[in-house]
Design a protein around this motif. Structure first.
Motif, mmCIF file in Angstrom:
data_model
loop_
_atom_site.group_PDB
_atom_site.id
_atom_site.type_symbol
_atom_site.label_atom_id
_atom_site.label_comp_id
_atom_site.label_asym_id
_atom_site.label_seq_id
_atom_site.Cartn_x
_atom_site.Cartn_y
_atom_site.Cartn_z
ATOM 1 N N MET A 134 0.833 -1.200 0.000
ATOM 2 C CA MET A 134 0.000 0.000 0.000
ATOM 3 C C MET A 134 0.874 1.259 0.000
ATOM 4 O O MET A 134 0.625 2.207 -0.744
ATOM 5 C CB MET A 134 -0.913 -0.022 1.232
ATOM 6 C CG MET A 134 -2.028 0.971 1.225
ATOM 7 S SD MET A 134 -3.083 0.597 2.669
ATOM 8 C CE MET A 134 -4.443 1.657 2.300
ATOM 9 N N CYS A 135 1.926 1.262 0.821
ATOM 10 C CA CYS A 135 2.837 2.409 0.877
ATOM 11 C C CYS A 135 3.687 2.496 -0.393
ATOM 12 O O CYS A 135 3.944 3.598 -0.895
ATOM 13 C CB CYS A 135 3.723 2.332 2.117
ATOM 14 S SG CYS A 135 2.816 2.589 3.663
ATOM 15 N N LEU A 136 4.116 1.354 -0.908
ATOM 16 C CA LEU A 136 4.870 1.365 -2.164
ATOM 17 C C LEU A 136 4.058 2.030 -3.272
ATOM 18 O O LEU A 136 4.570 2.890 -3.999
ATOM 19 C CB LEU A 136 5.254 -0.056 -2.575
ATOM 20 C CG LEU A 136 6.448 -0.653 -1.861
ATOM 21 C CD1 LEU A 136 6.515 -2.153 -2.108
ATOM 22 C CD2 LEU A 136 7.738 0.020 -2.295
ATOM 23 N N ASP A 137 2.806 1.646 -3.393
ATOM 24 C CA ASP A 137 1.943 2.234 -4.421
ATOM 25 C C ASP A 137 1.756 3.728 -4.206
ATOM 26 O O ASP A 137 1.810 4.509 -5.159
ATOM 27 C CB ASP A 137 0.581 1.539 -4.450
ATOM 28 C CG ASP A 137 0.631 0.157 -5.069
ATOM 29 O OD1 ASP A 137 1.605 -0.154 -5.786
ATOM 30 O OD2 ASP A 137 -0.319 -0.614 -4.838
ATOM 31 N N ALA A 138 1.548 4.141 -2.964
ATOM 32 C CA ALA A 138 1.324 5.560 -2.666
ATOM 33 C C ALA A 138 2.559 6.396 -2.978
ATOM 34 O O ALA A 138 2.460 7.464 -3.597
ATOM 35 C CB ALA A 138 0.915 5.735 -1.206
ATOM 36 N N HIS A 139 3.737 5.929 -2.579
ATOM 37 C CA HIS A 139 4.965 6.696 -2.819
ATOM 38 C C HIS A 139 5.347 6.693 -4.297
ATOM 39 O O HIS A 139 5.788 7.707 -4.828
ATOM 40 C CB HIS A 139 6.101 6.183 -1.942
ATOM 41 C CG HIS A 139 5.855 6.435 -0.494
ATOM 42 N ND1 HIS A 139 5.826 7.691 0.052
ATOM 43 C CD2 HIS A 139 5.575 5.580 0.519
ATOM 44 C CE1 HIS A 139 5.564 7.612 1.346
ATOM 45 N NE2 HIS A 139 5.399 6.333 1.646
ATOM 46 N N GLU A 140 5.137 5.571 -4.964
ATOM 47 C CA GLU A 140 5.438 5.508 -6.398
ATOM 48 C C GLU A 140 4.513 6.443 -7.172
ATOM 49 O O GLU A 140 4.950 7.127 -8.111
ATOM 50 C CB GLU A 140 5.298 4.058 -6.892
ATOM 51 C CG GLU A 140 5.914 3.836 -8.256
ATOM 52 C CD GLU A 140 4.901 3.787 -9.389
ATOM 53 O OE1 GLU A 140 5.334 3.745 -10.551
ATOM 54 O OE2 GLU A 140 3.688 3.803 -9.116
ATOM 55 N N ALA A 141 3.255 6.532 -6.784
ATOM 56 C CA ALA A 141 2.315 7.455 -7.439
ATOM 57 C C ALA A 141 2.752 8.897 -7.247
ATOM 58 O O ALA A 141 2.667 9.712 -8.180
ATOM 59 C CB ALA A 141 0.896 7.249 -6.888
#
Length: 177
Positions: A134-141
């Motif tokens: 979830m955090c990976l997706d948020a930071h990558e976005a």
């Protein structure tokens, strides 16, 4: 201490890790601040003393400012909390928890003391170590909003993966001694 100190602490069976650590220290896809901040944040995320001390010394020798060093440590600290919390929300079947306010202080995210992109790269690296999709997706976005290419995100992930593996090998060898 230096990156060579860390490499010297690795046993022969981890030669690939030593070579990867060396090649990543010469990485040119990231700025020096982004690269060395990723090393420091990743080292602090795992917390193996030899690796933390060696990579902090290497980062300072490479010119990483005290402000950036502090921000990299802050990325590891805040992601240490957020990755557990948000990974838990993602894994739990009861999705109601995701609708509740977190009620956790995260002020450093708004004012990290360095360029937002740099802090996001470091947060991405730490989130990879801590396994929070979830955090990976948020930071990558967030990185995509700032035009950061996939190759730069990948470079931060490569640093995280090697620092994680190096840290675990050194800790394992210390435990076996």
């Amino acid at each position: 201490m230096s990156i060579d100190t860390v490499r010297d602490a690795l046993p022969a069976y981890a030669k690939d890790l030593s070579l990867n650590l060396s090649s990543l220290s010469a990485e040119t896809l990231l700025t020096d601040q982004q690269k060395w901040g990723a090393f420091v944040a990743s080292a602090h995320a795992v917390g193996q003393p030899v690796v933390v001390k060696g990579l902090e010394a290497a980062a300072r020798a490479a010119g990483l400012s005290e402000e950036a060093l502090t921000a990299a440590k802050a990325a590891a600290a805040i992601m240490g909390m957020n990755n557990v919390y948000y990974r838990s929300l993602h894994l739990m079947k009861n999705k109601e928890y995701g609708t509740l306010p977190a009620k956790l202080r995260m002020n450093v995210l708004a004012n990290p003391g360095v360029e937002k992109v740099d802090f996001e790269l470091w947060s991405t690296a730490v989130s990879a170590i801590n396994g929070c999709g979830m955090c990976l997706d948020a930071h990558e976005a967030e990185l995509k909003k700032h035009g950061v290419p996939n190759t730069s995100v990948q470079a931060a992930l490569r640093i995280a993966s090697v620092v994680n593996a190096v840290s675990r090998v050194i800790a394992g060898e210390a435990a076996a001694a």
